[in-house]
Design a protein around this motif. Sequence first.
Motif, PDB file in Angstrom:
ATOM      1  N   GLY A 104       0.691  -1.353  -0.124  1.00 47.67           N
ATOM      2  CA  GLY A 104       0.013  -0.018   0.025  1.00 47.67           C
ATOM      3  C   GLY A 104       0.998   1.285   0.107  1.00 47.67           C
ATOM      4  N   ILE A 105       2.214   0.973  -0.222  1.00 48.53           N
ATOM      5  CA  ILE A 105       3.055   2.321  -0.320  1.00 48.53           C
ATOM      6  C   ILE A 105       3.059   2.747  -1.867  1.00 48.53           C
ATOM      7  CG2 ILE A 105       5.598   3.073  -0.153  1.00 48.53           C
ATOM      8  CD1 ILE A 105       5.715   0.757   1.795  1.00 48.53           C
ATOM      9  N   VAL A 106       3.112   4.172  -2.026  1.00 48.36           N
ATOM     10  CA  VAL A 106       2.699   4.646  -3.324  1.00 48.36           C
ATOM     11  C   VAL A 106       4.137   5.093  -4.051  1.00 48.36           C
ATOM     12  CG1 VAL A 106       1.607   6.382  -4.591  1.00 48.36           C
ATOM     13  CG2 VAL A 106       0.569   5.295  -2.532  1.00 48.36           C
ATOM     14  N   PRO A 107       4.441   4.072  -5.258  1.00 42.79           N
ATOM     15  CA  PRO A 107       5.569   4.479  -5.940  1.00 42.79           C
ATOM     16  C   PRO A 107       5.225   5.587  -6.709  1.00 42.79           C
ATOM     17  CG  PRO A 107       4.523   2.443  -6.970  1.00 42.79           C
ATOM     18  CD  PRO A 107       3.949   2.954  -5.623  1.00 42.79           C
ATOM     19  N   VAL A 108       6.160   6.522  -6.867  1.00 39.60           N
ATOM     20  CA  VAL A 108       6.300   7.557  -7.847  1.00 39.60           C
ATOM     21  C   VAL A 108       7.198   7.442  -8.824  1.00 39.60           C
ATOM     22  CG1 VAL A 108       6.488  10.185  -8.148  1.00 39.60           C
ATOM     23  CG2 VAL A 108       5.380   9.475  -5.960  1.00 39.60           C
ATOM     24  N   PHE A 109       6.830   6.905 -10.093  1.00 42.16           N
ATOM     25  CA  PHE A 109       7.738   6.584 -11.148  1.00 42.16           C
ATOM     26  C   PHE A 109       8.479   7.834 -11.813  1.00 42.16           C
ATOM     27  CE2 PHE A 109       4.961   2.806 -10.600  1.00 42.16           C
ATOM     28  CZ  PHE A 109       5.951   1.862 -10.379  1.00 42.16           C
ATOM     29  N   ALA A 110       9.637   8.005 -11.391  1.00 44.08           N
ATOM     30  CA  ALA A 110      10.607   8.954 -12.055  1.00 44.08           C
ATOM     31  C   ALA A 110      11.167   8.268 -13.503  1.00 44.08           C
ATOM     32  CB  ALA A 110      11.462   9.437 -11.417  1.00 44.08           C
ATOM     33  N   LEU A 111      11.665   8.977 -14.624  1.00 40.51           N
ATOM     34  CA  LEU A 111      12.284   8.299 -15.584  1.00 40.51           C
ATOM     35  C   LEU A 111      13.929   8.362 -15.359  1.00 40.51           C
ATOM     36  CD1 LEU A 111      10.443  10.211 -18.367  1.00 40.51           C
ATOM     37  CD2 LEU A 111      10.213   7.917 -17.809  1.00 40.51           C
ATOM     38  N   PRO A 112      14.380   7.330 -15.805  1.00 41.27           N
ATOM     39  CA  PRO A 112      16.020   7.121 -15.541  1.00 41.27           C
ATOM     40  C   PRO A 112      16.636   8.559 -15.895  1.00 41.27           C
ATOM     41  CG  PRO A 112      15.064   5.214 -16.858  1.00 41.27           C
ATOM     42  CD  PRO A 112      14.035   6.250 -16.767  1.00 41.27           C
ATOM     43  N   ALA A 113      16.272   9.495 -16.853  1.00 42.60           N
ATOM     44  CA  ALA A 113      16.589  10.468 -17.500  1.00 42.60           C
ATOM     45  C   ALA A 113      16.791  11.723 -16.452  1.00 42.60           C
ATOM     46  CB  ALA A 113      16.134  11.110 -18.726  1.00 42.60           C
ATOM     47  N   HIS A 114      15.735  11.521 -15.551  1.00 41.70           N
ATOM     48  CA  HIS A 114      15.372  12.784 -14.673  1.00 41.70           C
ATOM     49  C   HIS A 114      16.957  12.876 -13.702  1.00 41.70           C
ATOM     50  CE1 HIS A 114      10.855  12.279 -15.207  1.00 41.70           C
ATOM     51  NE2 HIS A 114      11.209  13.397 -15.796  1.00 41.70           N
ATOM     52  N   ARG A 115      16.916  14.324 -13.249  1.00 43.93           N
ATOM     53  CA  ARG A 115      18.179  14.649 -12.567  1.00 43.93           C
ATOM     54  C   ARG A 115      17.777  15.117 -11.376  1.00 43.93           C
ATOM     55  NH1 ARG A 115      19.911  10.783 -14.800  1.00 43.93           N
ATOM     56  NH2 ARG A 115      21.208  10.809 -16.351  1.00 43.93           N
ATOM     57  N   ILE A 116      18.606  15.776 -10.430  1.00 47.07           N
ATOM     58  CA  ILE A 116      18.388  16.220  -9.178  1.00 47.07           C
ATOM     59  C   ILE A 116      17.391  17.301  -9.059  1.00 47.07           C
ATOM     60  CG2 ILE A 116      20.403  17.995  -9.346  1.00 47.07           C
ATOM     61  CD1 ILE A 116      19.099  15.957  -6.240  1.00 47.07           C
ATOM     62  N   THR A 117      17.300  18.201 -10.092  1.00 46.81           N
ATOM     63  CA  THR A 117      16.102  19.279  -9.854  1.00 46.81           C
ATOM     64  C   THR A 117      14.637  18.623 -10.092  1.00 46.81           C
ATOM     65  OG1 THR A 117      17.844  20.835 -10.877  1.00 46.81           O
ATOM     66  CG2 THR A 117      15.386  21.462 -11.076  1.00 46.81           C
ATOM     67  N   GLU A 118      14.544  17.646 -11.039  1.00 43.89           N
ATOM     68  CA  GLU A 118      13.554  16.956 -11.106  1.00 43.89           C
ATOM     69  C   GLU A 118      13.068  16.184 -10.045  1.00 43.89           C
ATOM     70  OE1 GLU A 118      15.547  16.287 -14.353  1.00 43.89           O
ATOM     71  OE2 GLU A 118      14.556  17.467 -15.820  1.00 43.89           O
ATOM     72  N   ILE A 119      13.903  15.414  -9.483  1.00 48.01           N
ATOM     73  CA  ILE A 119      13.792  14.256  -8.572  1.00 48.01           C
ATOM     74  C   ILE A 119      13.548  15.131  -7.238  1.00 48.01           C
ATOM     75  CG2 ILE A 119      14.875  12.412  -7.067  1.00 48.01           C
ATOM     76  CD1 ILE A 119      14.135  11.659 -10.098  1.00 48.01           C
ATOM     77  N   SER A 120      14.078  16.072  -6.990  1.00 45.96           N
ATOM     78  CA  SER A 120      13.883  16.646  -5.551  1.00 45.96           C
ATOM     79  C   SER A 120      12.418  17.509  -5.655  1.00 45.96           C
ATOM     80  CB  SER A 120      14.862  17.744  -5.388  1.00 45.96           C
ATOM     81  OG  SER A 120      15.306  18.644  -6.301  1.00 45.96           O
ATOM     82  N   HIS A 121      12.161  17.856  -6.934  1.00 47.29           N
ATOM     83  CA  HIS A 121      10.759  18.250  -7.127  1.00 47.29           C
ATOM     84  C   HIS A 121       9.793  17.418  -6.932  1.00 47.29           C
ATOM     85  CE1 HIS A 121       7.319  20.464  -8.719  1.00 47.29           C
ATOM     86  NE2 HIS A 121       7.247  19.585 -10.003  1.00 47.29           N
ATOM     87  N   PHE A 122       9.773  16.374  -7.391  1.00 48.28           N
ATOM     88  CA  PHE A 122       9.059  15.297  -7.273  1.00 48.28           C
ATOM     89  C   PHE A 122       8.878  14.825  -5.751  1.00 48.28           C
ATOM     90  CE2 PHE A 122      10.239  13.444 -11.649  1.00 48.28           C
ATOM     91  CZ  PHE A 122       9.860  14.436 -12.219  1.00 48.28           C
ATOM     92  N   ALA A 123       9.809  14.584  -5.516  1.00 52.86           N
ATOM     93  CA  ALA A 123       9.967  14.130  -3.951  1.00 52.86           C
ATOM     94  C   ALA A 123       9.289  15.087  -2.974  1.00 52.86           C
ATOM     95  CB  ALA A 123      11.337  14.024  -3.383  1.00 52.86           C
ATOM     96  N   ALA A 124       9.597  16.513  -3.072  1.00 53.80           N
ATOM     97  CA  ALA A 124       8.967  17.387  -2.306  1.00 53.80           C
ATOM     98  C   ALA A 124       7.402  17.664  -2.567  1.00 53.80           C
ATOM     99  CB  ALA A 124       9.428  18.881  -2.620  1.00 53.80           C
ATOM    100  N   ALA A 125       6.911  17.561  -4.073  1.00 55.99           N
ATOM    101  CA  ALA A 125       5.510  17.842  -4.375  1.00 55.99           C
ATOM    102  C   ALA A 125       4.636  16.295  -3.632  1.00 55.99           C
ATOM    103  CB  ALA A 125       5.347  17.721  -5.826  1.00 55.99           C
ATOM    104  N   ALA A 126       5.461  15.096  -3.624  1.00 53.80           N
ATOM    105  CA  ALA A 126       4.842  14.026  -3.416  1.00 53.80           C
ATOM    106  C   ALA A 126       5.150  13.706  -1.989  1.00 53.80           C
ATOM    107  CB  ALA A 126       5.492  12.700  -3.905  1.00 53.80           C
ATOM    108  N   GLU A 127       5.791  14.643  -1.187  1.00 52.96           N
ATOM    109  CA  GLU A 127       6.179  14.476   0.118  1.00 52.96           C
ATOM    110  C   GLU A 127       6.614  13.012   0.346  1.00 52.96           C
ATOM    111  OE1 GLU A 127       3.155  16.640   2.999  1.00 52.96           O
ATOM    112  OE2 GLU A 127       2.092  16.255   1.317  1.00 52.96           O
ATOM    113  N   ALA A 128       7.437  12.602  -0.507  1.00 48.77           N
ATOM    114  CA  ALA A 128       8.098  11.189  -0.576  1.00 48.77           C
ATOM    115  C   ALA A 128       9.000  10.969   0.862  1.00 48.77           C
ATOM    116  CB  ALA A 128       8.866  10.917  -1.592  1.00 48.77           C
ATOM    117  N   SER A 129       8.994  10.035   1.347  1.00 46.51           N
ATOM    118  CA  SER A 129      10.126   9.524   2.246  1.00 46.51           C
ATOM    119  C   SER A 129      11.082   8.465   2.192  1.00 46.51           C
ATOM    120  CB  SER A 129       9.416   8.973   3.517  1.00 46.51           C
ATOM    121  OG  SER A 129       8.426   8.269   3.251  1.00 46.51           O
ATOM    122  N   GLY A 130      11.107   8.018   0.736  1.00 52.40           N
ATOM    123  CA  GLY A 130      12.124   7.045   0.296  1.00 52.40           C
ATOM    124  C   GLY A 130      12.440   7.212  -1.145  1.00 52.40           C
TER     125      GLY A 130
END
Length: 555
Positions: A104-130
Amino acid sequence: MTRHPCLAVEQRWPDPFAERYRQAGFWRGETFAAVLRARTAAAPDDIAVVAGETRWRYRELAARAAATAGRFLDLGYRPGDRVIVQLPNIPEFLSVAFGLFEAGIVPVFALPAHRITEISHFAAAAEASGYVISGAADGFDYCGLADELCRRLPAIRHVVVAAGDPGRFVALTDRPGGTPAASAAPATGPQASEVALMQISGGSTGLPKLIPRSHDDYLYSVRASAEICRLDRRSVYLGVLPIAHNFPMSSPGVFGTLYAGGTVVLSPAPSPEIAFPIIARERVTMTAMVPPLALAWLEAARTGRHDLSSLRVLQVGGAKFTPEAARRVRPVLGTTLQQVFGMAEGLVNYTRLDDPEAVIVETQGRPISPDDELLIVDDDDQPVAEGSAGHLLTRGPYTIRAYHNHPAANARSFTAEGFYRTGDVVRRTPDGNLVVQGRSNDLINRGGEKLSAEEVEDHLLAHPQVHDAVMVAVPDRYLGERSCAFVIARGEPPKPADLRAWVRDRGLAEFKVPDRVVFVDSFLTTAVGKISRGDLRRRLAEQAAPSPPAHPAKG
Ligand code: OOB
């Protein structure tokens, strides 16, 4: 008590719609974990996943998924938590995905091409913890990216390495073959109406947005896609595009193949040199790709060194496939072409396998569902005359009603009646198939890889020698579109290569780096004072000096 990941109020389908979709049998209350359990019970020894020498039977995939679920629960994750998953095409992609679904944990699927700016944006927007990665892949050090992410976002509690040496991070496989720890396991699995996963939107304005998909709606699109593509236990699907993308993930993609009890084969790269021998060896029956890659395959197939006779269906989508190229697929590859016009927000259109060749070659197909509602409208949201081109709006049983936690984007992207504004300009043929004519907003489609002009402009504007910047799409024979940034310099203009390096160094995916940079003295403005992108496109067309590709598309 465990908290399951519910759809937020604005993301829910209104009750009468939800009721209708259930009544019609589209939403069956099925979850991804239940699907894998059912396939495993039916044929535990069938091969589920192949990658190189690795072959996992259904029972092994299921056991690994269960171990992954247990691992995350042991680490303290709970249903409803979000985890960024950035994995290449490796078998662990599937065991991680199904493991997280099960927990029941929700994966947020980033593309391999994404880099720190995108990944940190996704993580912040999703309030990700892993964050789940696979160490180094394709010559890029994802561990370095993970370090930077943890520095920027202390909320990331663990970096889990799904394959290879975990080094300083957490290994996925501490509990090989294990089962979820009884103490941590949720009393009940997730409900089908809850969020299963999040996809990334191509993003027409500003930063990419998060797309929440429920088990009910996503599984409906997966199941119906598998039916349209006639997948069954004997189907062998080759994943060549990054399977984190909605197209190879679910249209019908790897999930559709597993839904049908077939075999997923993963290619480490999309090029014909790598993929053709795999097709011959594994007797692949179906695969999916973007137009530039299809052109490369058509070219390579003419030499005829590999046995591609098992291939029944070649799907092409993500960007417009020209009729000229489409016409060559059957004679050159001996397979049926299927055009796929879809979007991570939901709606997917397919040409059907038994359509007349003219429909297959000249159109982008028709929707999956009889309940997909399509409107083709003018600038005032009024329906255009049948057969005329207009903006495509859509709503239906697997098209989202809202992005994750983004009221401003939701106000722009959805009508009051819940129709999603696709941003595509289409017309409908008399037999009901869609023909994509172009885009009505500033999304640039670089051979299937989407980028927002606005997102890149913001990075250009941060450069000390840039006074103003506007990026537009320019037509390209190979990629369909390339990007060109028009820049007004502040003082001495920087070198174009330095500006491109600037964008790259700001931690963006390579495909967002402008293909061309042109310095100008001023921009024309439209009557309402907006910068005229049309004028800039015309200026480029007038120059019409074809420039060499700055960097090739993936594949
Ligand atoms: C797929 O999904 P996204 O979210 O990366 O991009 C969606 C956009 C569409 O709105 C359209 O502008 C463009 O990509 N597009 C096409 C197309 N397929 C997608 N434009 C012209 N012709 C086509 N065949 O790209 C996607 C998702 C699921 C299945 C297939 C593609």
